[in-house]
Write a protein that holds these residues in place. Structure first.
Motif, PDB file in Angstrom:
ATOM      1  N   LEU A   1      -1.787  11.711   2.927  1.00  0.00           N
ATOM      2  CA  LEU A   1      -0.346  10.511   2.682  1.00  0.00           C
ATOM      3  C   LEU A   1       0.640  10.100   3.635  1.00  0.00           C
ATOM      4  CD1 LEU A   1       0.377   7.642   0.827  1.00  0.00           C
ATOM      5  CD2 LEU A   1       2.497   9.566  -0.192  1.00  0.00           C
ATOM      6  N   ARG A   2       1.105  11.022   4.202  1.00  0.00           N
ATOM      7  CA  ARG A   2       1.611  11.610   5.704  1.00  0.00           C
ATOM      8  C   ARG A   2       0.975  11.068   6.680  1.00  0.00           C
ATOM      9  NH1 ARG A   2       6.787  11.103   4.214  1.00  0.00           N
ATOM     10  NH2 ARG A   2       7.228  12.716   3.233  1.00  0.00           N
ATOM     11  N   PHE A   3      -0.540  10.999   6.329  1.00  0.00           N
ATOM     12  CA  PHE A   3      -1.580  10.510   7.780  1.00  0.00           C
ATOM     13  C   PHE A   3      -1.270   9.428   7.553  1.00  0.00           C
ATOM     14  CE2 PHE A   3      -5.899   9.949   9.055  1.00  0.00           C
ATOM     15  CZ  PHE A   3      -5.705  10.247  10.168  1.00  0.00           C
TER      16      PHE A   3
ATOM     17  N   ILE B   1      12.988   6.578   3.949  1.00  0.00           N
ATOM     18  CA  ILE B   1      13.254   5.413   2.216  1.00  0.00           C
ATOM     19  C   ILE B   1      12.687   5.310   1.532  1.00  0.00           C
ATOM     20  CG2 ILE B   1      13.373   3.306   1.488  1.00  0.00           C
ATOM     21  CD1 ILE B   1      14.841   2.393   4.175  1.00  0.00           C
ATOM     22  N   PHE B   2      11.209   5.467   1.590  1.00  0.00           N
ATOM     23  CA  PHE B   2      10.527   5.690   0.533  1.00  0.00           C
ATOM     24  C   PHE B   2      10.286   7.330   0.001  1.00  0.00           C
ATOM     25  CE2 PHE B   2       8.649   1.571   2.092  1.00  0.00           C
ATOM     26  CZ  PHE B   2       7.349   1.072   1.124  1.00  0.00           C
ATOM     27  N   SER B   3      10.183   8.491   1.072  1.00  0.00           N
ATOM     28  CA  SER B   3      10.542   9.701   0.945  1.00  0.00           C
ATOM     29  C   SER B   3      11.761  10.109  -0.851  1.00  0.00           C
ATOM     30  CB  SER B   3      10.650  10.979   1.595  1.00  0.00           C
ATOM     31  OG  SER B   3       9.634  10.426   2.513  1.00  0.00           O
ATOM     32  N   ILE B   4      12.939   9.597  -0.019  1.00  0.00           N
ATOM     33  CA  ILE B   4      14.018   9.372  -1.091  1.00  0.00           C
ATOM     34  C   ILE B   4      14.243   8.611  -2.347  1.00  0.00           C
ATOM     35  CG2 ILE B   4      16.580   9.064  -1.347  1.00  0.00           C
ATOM     36  CD1 ILE B   4      16.779   9.789   2.065  1.00  0.00           C
ATOM     37  N   ALA B   5      13.087   7.748  -2.680  1.00  0.00           N
ATOM     38  CA  ALA B   5      13.060   7.022  -3.404  1.00  0.00           C
ATOM     39  C   ALA B   5      11.945   7.383  -4.411  1.00  0.00           C
ATOM     40  CB  ALA B   5      12.590   5.787  -3.778  1.00  0.00           C
ATOM     41  N   PHE B   6      10.925   8.842  -4.020  1.00  0.00           N
ATOM     42  CA  PHE B   6       9.616   9.144  -4.640  1.00  0.00           C
ATOM     43  C   PHE B   6      10.985  10.251  -5.342  1.00  0.00           C
ATOM     44  CE2 PHE B   6       7.323  12.945  -4.374  1.00  0.00           C
ATOM     45  CZ  PHE B   6       6.105  12.384  -5.478  1.00  0.00           C
ATOM     46  N   VAL B   7      11.064  11.048  -4.648  1.00  0.00           N
ATOM     47  CA  VAL B   7      12.072  12.639  -5.029  1.00  0.00           C
ATOM     48  C   VAL B   7      12.874  11.876  -6.224  1.00  0.00           C
ATOM     49  CG1 VAL B   7      13.470  14.343  -4.625  1.00  0.00           C
ATOM     50  CG2 VAL B   7      11.693  13.527  -3.113  1.00  0.00           C
TER      51      VAL B   7
ATOM     52  N   TYR C   1       0.807  -1.664  -0.018  1.00  0.00           N
ATOM     53  CA  TYR C   1      -0.156  -0.074  -0.044  1.00  0.00           C
ATOM     54  C   TYR C   1       0.812   1.428   0.216  1.00  0.00           C
ATOM     55  CZ  TYR C   1      -4.577  -2.605   0.223  1.00  0.00           C
ATOM     56  OH  TYR C   1      -5.050  -3.794   0.097  1.00  0.00           O
ATOM     57  N   LEU C   2       1.928   1.162   0.723  1.00  0.00           N
ATOM     58  CA  LEU C   2       2.312   2.314   0.800  1.00  0.00           C
ATOM     59  C   LEU C   2       3.443   2.743  -1.103  1.00  0.00           C
ATOM     60  CD1 LEU C   2       5.309   1.698   3.687  1.00  0.00           C
ATOM     61  CD2 LEU C   2       3.405   3.906   2.871  1.00  0.00           C
ATOM     62  N   ILE C   3       3.824   1.743  -1.164  1.00  0.00           N
ATOM     63  CA  ILE C   3       3.865   1.204  -2.693  1.00  0.00           C
ATOM     64  C   ILE C   3       3.141   2.340  -3.787  1.00  0.00           C
ATOM     65  CG2 ILE C   3       5.057   0.353  -5.087  1.00  0.00           C
ATOM     66  CD1 ILE C   3       6.619  -1.502  -2.666  1.00  0.00           C
ATOM     67  N   ILE C   4       1.947   1.889  -3.598  1.00  0.00           N
ATOM     68  CA  ILE C   4       0.717   2.264  -4.572  1.00  0.00           C
ATOM     69  C   ILE C   4       0.617   3.600  -4.467  1.00  0.00           C
ATOM     70  CG2 ILE C   4      -2.068   2.183  -4.378  1.00  0.00           C
ATOM     71  CD1 ILE C   4      -0.034  -0.496  -6.308  1.00  0.00           C
ATOM     72  N   GLY C   5       0.658   3.863  -3.161  1.00  0.00           N
ATOM     73  CA  GLY C   5       0.262   5.311  -2.396  1.00  0.00           C
ATOM     74  C   GLY C   5       1.998   6.067  -3.797  1.00  0.00           C
TER      75      GLY C   5
END
Length: 86
Positions: A53-55, A69-75, A11-15
């Motif tokens: 998404l943060r909530f 990790i997810f934030s760095i990958a997203f950016v 669900y994190l990846i989907i979001g």
């Protein structure tokens, strides 16, 4: 890794994929159409989406390390895609 952990990461990846596609659509909209009000609404919508998404991350129990990790990958993915498109 247990089933709960896999579900959380799924669900994190989907979001984040949804957020990435939304931001790319907004960037495309801003570069093609010169509508000031539309641009402001698109940027405000993306800011609200990011805050939600943060909530949601907090509600499903994402650790600070996982958030980073997810934030760095997203950016990183966003920068690569923007460089390719521009």
């Amino acid at each position: 890794m247990n089933n709960e952990g896999k579900k959380k990461y799924f669900y994190l990846i989907i979001g984040y994929l949804g957020l990435l596609l939304t931001v790319l659509a907004i960037v495309r909209y801003i570069t093609i159409i010169q509508d000031t009000l539309g641009q402001a609404l698109a940027v405000m919508g993306s800011i609200l989406l990011i805050s939600f998404l943060r909530f949601a991350e907090n509600k499903i129990g994402v650790t600070t390390k996982e958030k980073a990790i997810f934030s760095i990958a997203f950016v990183a993915i966003l920068i690569v895609v923007l460089i390719i498109l521009i």
